[in-house]
Design a protein around this motif. Structure first.
Motif, PDB file in Angstrom:
ATOM      1  N   ILE A 238       0.836  -1.210   0.000  1.00  0.00           N
ATOM      2  CA  ILE A 238       0.000   0.000   0.000  1.00  0.00           C
ATOM      3  C   ILE A 238       0.870   1.260   0.000  1.00  0.00           C
ATOM      4  O   ILE A 238       1.936   1.303   0.613  1.00  0.00           O
ATOM      5  CB  ILE A 238      -1.005   0.040   1.183  1.00  0.00           C
ATOM      6  CG1 ILE A 238      -0.308  -0.064   2.546  1.00  0.00           C
ATOM      7  CG2 ILE A 238      -2.046  -1.061   1.037  1.00  0.00           C
ATOM      8  CD1 ILE A 238      -1.272   0.079   3.731  1.00  0.00           C
ATOM      9  N   ASP A 239       0.371   2.257  -0.717  1.00  0.00           N
ATOM     10  CA  ASP A 239       0.982   3.591  -0.725  1.00  0.00           C
ATOM     11  C   ASP A 239       0.142   4.450   0.213  1.00  0.00           C
ATOM     12  O   ASP A 239      -1.036   4.694  -0.032  1.00  0.00           O
ATOM     13  CB  ASP A 239       0.963   4.143  -2.157  1.00  0.00           C
ATOM     14  CG  ASP A 239       1.468   5.574  -2.234  1.00  0.00           C
ATOM     15  OD1 ASP A 239       1.208   6.362  -1.299  1.00  0.00           O
ATOM     16  OD2 ASP A 239       2.093   5.928  -3.249  1.00  0.00           O
ATOM     17  N   GLU A 240       0.783   4.884   1.308  1.00  0.00           N
ATOM     18  CA  GLU A 240       0.052   5.552   2.377  1.00  0.00           C
ATOM     19  C   GLU A 240       0.285   7.068   2.442  1.00  0.00           C
ATOM     20  O   GLU A 240       0.114   7.678   3.497  1.00  0.00           O
ATOM     21  CB  GLU A 240       0.455   4.902   3.705  1.00  0.00           C
ATOM     22  CG  GLU A 240      -0.113   3.508   3.879  1.00  0.00           C
ATOM     23  CD  GLU A 240      -1.593   3.546   4.233  1.00  0.00           C
ATOM     24  OE1 GLU A 240      -2.427   3.570   3.303  1.00  0.00           O
ATOM     25  OE2 GLU A 240      -1.889   3.581   5.436  1.00  0.00           O
ATOM     26  N   CYS A 241       0.650   7.650   1.308  1.00  0.00           N
ATOM     27  CA  CYS A 241       0.967   9.082   1.313  1.00  0.00           C
ATOM     28  C   CYS A 241      -0.177   9.938   1.859  1.00  0.00           C
ATOM     29  O   CYS A 241       0.064  10.949   2.518  1.00  0.00           O
ATOM     30  CB  CYS A 241       1.296   9.539  -0.106  1.00  0.00           C
ATOM     31  SG  CYS A 241       2.942   9.047  -0.608  1.00  0.00           S
ATOM     32  N   HIS A 242      -1.416   9.537   1.572  1.00  0.00           N
ATOM     33  CA  HIS A 242      -2.559  10.338   2.029  1.00  0.00           C
ATOM     34  C   HIS A 242      -3.241   9.686   3.229  1.00  0.00           C
ATOM     35  O   HIS A 242      -4.460   9.778   3.391  1.00  0.00           O
ATOM     36  CB  HIS A 242      -3.543  10.565   0.881  1.00  0.00           C
ATOM     37  CG  HIS A 242      -2.943  11.377  -0.217  1.00  0.00           C
ATOM     38  ND1 HIS A 242      -2.871  12.767  -0.172  1.00  0.00           N
ATOM     39  CD2 HIS A 242      -2.323  11.011  -1.361  1.00  0.00           C
ATOM     40  CE1 HIS A 242      -2.259  13.203  -1.265  1.00  0.00           C
ATOM     41  NE2 HIS A 242      -1.915  12.163  -1.995  1.00  0.00           N
ATOM     42  N   ALA A 243      -2.471   8.989   4.046  1.00  0.00           N
ATOM     43  CA  ALA A 243      -3.039   8.303   5.215  1.00  0.00           C
ATOM     44  C   ALA A 243      -2.111   8.345   6.423  1.00  0.00           C
ATOM     45  O   ALA A 243      -2.574   8.447   7.560  1.00  0.00           O
ATOM     46  CB  ALA A 243      -3.340   6.851   4.853  1.00  0.00           C
ATOM     47  N   SER A 269       5.464   5.313   1.981  1.00  0.00           N
ATOM     48  CA  SER A 269       4.800   6.573   2.317  1.00  0.00           C
ATOM     49  C   SER A 269       5.783   7.736   2.174  1.00  0.00           C
ATOM     50  O   SER A 269       6.936   7.543   1.797  1.00  0.00           O
ATOM     51  CB  SER A 269       4.207   6.502   3.725  1.00  0.00           C
ATOM     52  OG  SER A 269       3.301   7.581   3.917  1.00  0.00           O
ATOM     53  N   THR A 270       5.268   8.912   2.464  1.00  0.00           N
ATOM     54  CA  THR A 270       6.049  10.131   2.249  1.00  0.00           C
ATOM     55  C   THR A 270       6.264  10.891   3.553  1.00  0.00           C
ATOM     56  O   THR A 270       5.428  10.830   4.460  1.00  0.00           O
ATOM     57  CB  THR A 270       5.317  11.038   1.239  1.00  0.00           C
ATOM     58  OG1 THR A 270       6.138  12.170   0.958  1.00  0.00           O
ATOM     59  CG2 THR A 270       3.974  11.536   1.756  1.00  0.00           C
ATOM     60  N   LEU A 271       7.371  11.612   3.606  1.00  0.00           N
ATOM     61  CA  LEU A 271       7.587  12.572   4.692  1.00  0.00           C
ATOM     62  C   LEU A 271       7.137  13.954   4.230  1.00  0.00           C
ATOM     63  O   LEU A 271       7.208  14.917   4.977  1.00  0.00           O
ATOM     64  CB  LEU A 271       9.075  12.606   5.062  1.00  0.00           C
ATOM     65  CG  LEU A 271       9.689  11.244   5.424  1.00  0.00           C
ATOM     66  CD1 LEU A 271      11.208  11.359   5.570  1.00  0.00           C
ATOM     67  CD2 LEU A 271       9.070  10.707   6.704  1.00  0.00           C
ATOM     68  N   GLY A 272       6.684  14.040   2.987  1.00  0.00           N
ATOM     69  CA  GLY A 272       6.394  15.336   2.366  1.00  0.00           C
ATOM     70  C   GLY A 272       4.941  15.784   2.447  1.00  0.00           C
ATOM     71  O   GLY A 272       4.565  16.745   1.769  1.00  0.00           O
ATOM     72  N   LYS A 273       4.138  15.115   3.252  1.00  0.00           N
ATOM     73  CA  LYS A 273       2.748  15.575   3.390  1.00  0.00           C
ATOM     74  C   LYS A 273       2.449  15.783   4.886  1.00  0.00           C
ATOM     75  O   LYS A 273       2.845  16.799   5.436  1.00  0.00           O
ATOM     76  CB  LYS A 273       1.798  14.580   2.709  1.00  0.00           C
ATOM     77  CG  LYS A 273       2.077  14.443   1.193  1.00  0.00           C
ATOM     78  CD  LYS A 273       0.977  13.698   0.476  1.00  0.00           C
ATOM     79  CE  LYS A 273       1.384  13.205  -0.907  1.00  0.00           C
ATOM     80  NZ  LYS A 273       1.793  14.220  -1.874  1.00  0.00           N
ATOM     81  N   ALA A 274       1.812  14.805   5.544  1.00  0.00           N
ATOM     82  CA  ALA A 274       1.453  15.045   6.953  1.00  0.00           C
ATOM     83  C   ALA A 274       2.667  15.066   7.886  1.00  0.00           C
ATOM     84  O   ALA A 274       2.626  15.705   8.933  1.00  0.00           O
ATOM     85  CB  ALA A 274       0.457  13.986   7.422  1.00  0.00           C
TER      86      ALA A 274
HETATM   87  N1  PLP Z   1       2.123   8.494  -3.841  1.00  0.00           N
HETATM   88  C1  PLP Z   1       1.020   9.260  -3.730  1.00  0.00           C
HETATM   89  C2  PLP Z   1      -0.323   8.595  -3.574  1.00  0.00           C
HETATM   90  C3  PLP Z   1       1.121  10.664  -3.793  1.00  0.00           C
HETATM   91  O1  PLP Z   1       0.038  11.436  -3.705  1.00  0.00           O
HETATM   92  C4  PLP Z   1       2.406  11.248  -3.949  1.00  0.00           C
HETATM   93  C5  PLP Z   1       2.583  12.716  -4.041  1.00  0.00           C
HETATM   94  O2  PLP Z   1       1.855  13.423  -4.662  1.00  0.00           O
HETATM   95  C6  PLP Z   1       3.519  10.409  -4.055  1.00  0.00           C
HETATM   96  C7  PLP Z   1       3.345   9.033  -3.997  1.00  0.00           C
HETATM   97  C8  PLP Z   1       4.893  10.969  -4.196  1.00  0.00           C
HETATM   98  O3  PLP Z   1       5.307  11.452  -2.949  1.00  0.00           O
HETATM   99  P1  PLP Z   1       6.609  12.377  -2.829  1.00  0.00           P
HETATM  100  O4  PLP Z   1       6.124  13.780  -2.922  1.00  0.00           O
HETATM  101  O5  PLP Z   1       7.204  12.028  -1.501  1.00  0.00           O
HETATM  102  O6  PLP Z   1       7.489  11.995  -3.961  1.00  0.00           O
END
Ligand code: PLP
Length: 427
Positions: A238-243, A269-274
């Motif tokens: 799972i990609d948890e960027c928005h969770a 997941s990302t450190l770049g959102k929440a």
């Molecule tokens: N996955 C999802 C679902 C995203 O929304 C994003 C960013 O928009 C990414 C991956 C990429 O994240 P990052 O900004 O850390 O490269």
């Protein structure tokens, strides 16, 4: 408009800083290189403009937050992924400054040469503890984490099954690998099952899905996905960027929300959102998998280590979230306030209790003129239409943050109501 909160710090500029947005010093330096780019297909740029898909960038002169300063004045911001408001949290900033001073601006190296500091190891340990996984590996972005995982993990004997609305970085990561590719209809479990049956002939199966989808704010049916994965012996990614940081009772993400933390094998997941909003991404999961990524994952092997200040900010953001989930609860309450007031006003909001609140309008022109009109009232929201979303499903996407006040939310709803009436979206 209300005073732009917390902008006092923006008056000073670092030595040598030139205000590009203000046009200072523009056009004076000599420019080299040919005036045309020979590889550029003729009419390509005009084509993008003509299709109405040109993306322009609004220049912000303040920190990220609910109140932004632009060249033309202040606006109330509803379109950042700053779900928990940590991008400008004082403790996060202090931690970033401290780490910058202690560990320097950067490593000038990839991790395996001389780019691993104690702070990188500490953050990886903290991420795995946060997600209750064995190990974690840092990347410069989640885009890189997604670009690096499929190729490293899957061979031509394997199969990957991907939701058709997965993020572009998952799609690109899958393109880079040699596994057999299946794309199932968005959250359609019958289609996934049919594809899993077909994929039984392959050595290994990996189901890949966004945990929460950023265009609709809808949440993947992970319980059902995990049940099917068990039945057909597949792994779940799972990609948890928005969770990450706010979904689930303790903010661990979609897998916690849906009670399947022990069934999902890999979390990116990302450190770049929440989580502070600077930059950086990661994979967390079983230790042998993370070991393999350190040996094989190309964006990890061939790209610089995360800068110390970024590591410091993310690490502090995780500390704050592990101490208490009060910030996440505050965001959930604001989300509920916005969704229920907008629904009462007569709008349709897509998604399930997620801070991504798409105001569904259908018509592309309506979404564009309403978003423009909202901006003229000092409220920054973005309209999305085809090809970013399906034809006939144009919308304005609103993103709620823990640092919006109740008054901010109410102002946004009032503006939507006025603008909706004016343009015929509401009776
Ligand atoms: N996955 C999802 C679902 C995203 O929304 C994003 C960013 O928009 C990414 C991956 C990429 O994240 P990052 O900004 O850390 O490269």
């Amino acid at each position: 408009m209300k005073g732009a909160v917390g902008l006092e710090h923006c008056s000073g500029q670092p030595p040598g800083w030139v205000g590009r947005a203000a046009g200072v010093g523009q056009g004076t330096a000599p420019r080299h290189g040919p005036a045309t780019a020979p590889g550029l297909r003729s009419g390509e740029l005009e084509g993008i403009r003509g299709a109405g898909t040109w993306k322009s960038e609004r220049v912000i002169a303040s920190r990220q937050g609910p109140h932004l300063r632009l060249a033309g004045g202040g606006i109330l911001n509803f379109c950042a992924n700053n779900y928990l408001g940590l991008s400008s949290h004082p403790e996060v900033i202090r931690a970033g400054v401290w780490t910058l001073e202690q560990f320097g601006a950067g490593l000038s190296s990839v991790r395996f040469i001389c780019g691993t500091q104690s702070i990188h190891k500490d953050l990886e340990e903290k991420i795995s503890r946060f997600h209750q996984r064995e190990d974690a590996i840092l990347y410069a972005s989640c885009f890189d984490a997604n670009a690096g995982i499929f190729e490293a993990l899957l061979t031509p004997e394997d199969a990957v099954l991907s939701d058709e609305l997965n993020h572009a970085s998952i799609i690109d990561g899958i393109r880079l690998c040699k596994a057999n590719k299946y794309r199932y209809r968005h959250m359609d479990m019958q289609d996934l099952e049919a594809k899993l049956q077909d994929a039984q002939k392959h050595r290994l199966r990996l189901v890949a899905t966004d945990g929460a989808f950023s265009m609709d704010g809808d949440i993947a049916p992970l319980k059902e996905i995990c049940r099917l994965a068990e039945k057909y012996e597949a792994l779940v990614f799972i990609d948890e960027c928005h969770a990450t940081g706010f979904l689930g009772p303790n903010g661990r993400g979609t897998d916690e929300l849906l009670g399947v933390m022990d069934k999902v094998t890999i979390v990116n997941s990302t450190l770049g959102k929440a989580l502070g909003g600077a930059a950086g991404g990661y994979t967390t999961g079983p230790k042998p998998l993370i070991d393999l990524l350190r040996q094989r994952s190309r964006p990890y092997l061939f790209s610089n280590s995360l800068p110390p200040a970024v590591v410091g900010c993310a690490s502090k953001a995780l500390d704050l979230l592990m101490e208490s989930n009060a910030i996440a609860q505050s965001m959930a309450a604001k989300t509920q306030r916005f969704r229920s007031k907008m629904t009462a006003a007569g709008f349709t909001i897509s998604g399930q209790d997620h801070p991504i609140c798409p105001v569904m309008l259908g018509d592309a022109r309506l979404a564009a003129v309403m978003a423009d009109d909202m901006l003229s009232r000092g409220i920054y929201v973005i309209g999305f239409s085809y090809p970013v979303v399906p034809k006939g499903k144009a919308r304005i996407r609103v993103q709620i943050s823990a640092v919006h006040s109740d008054e901010d939310i109410d102002r946004c709803v009032e503006a939507f109501t006025e603008v909706g009436r004016k343009h015929g979206a509401l009776p």
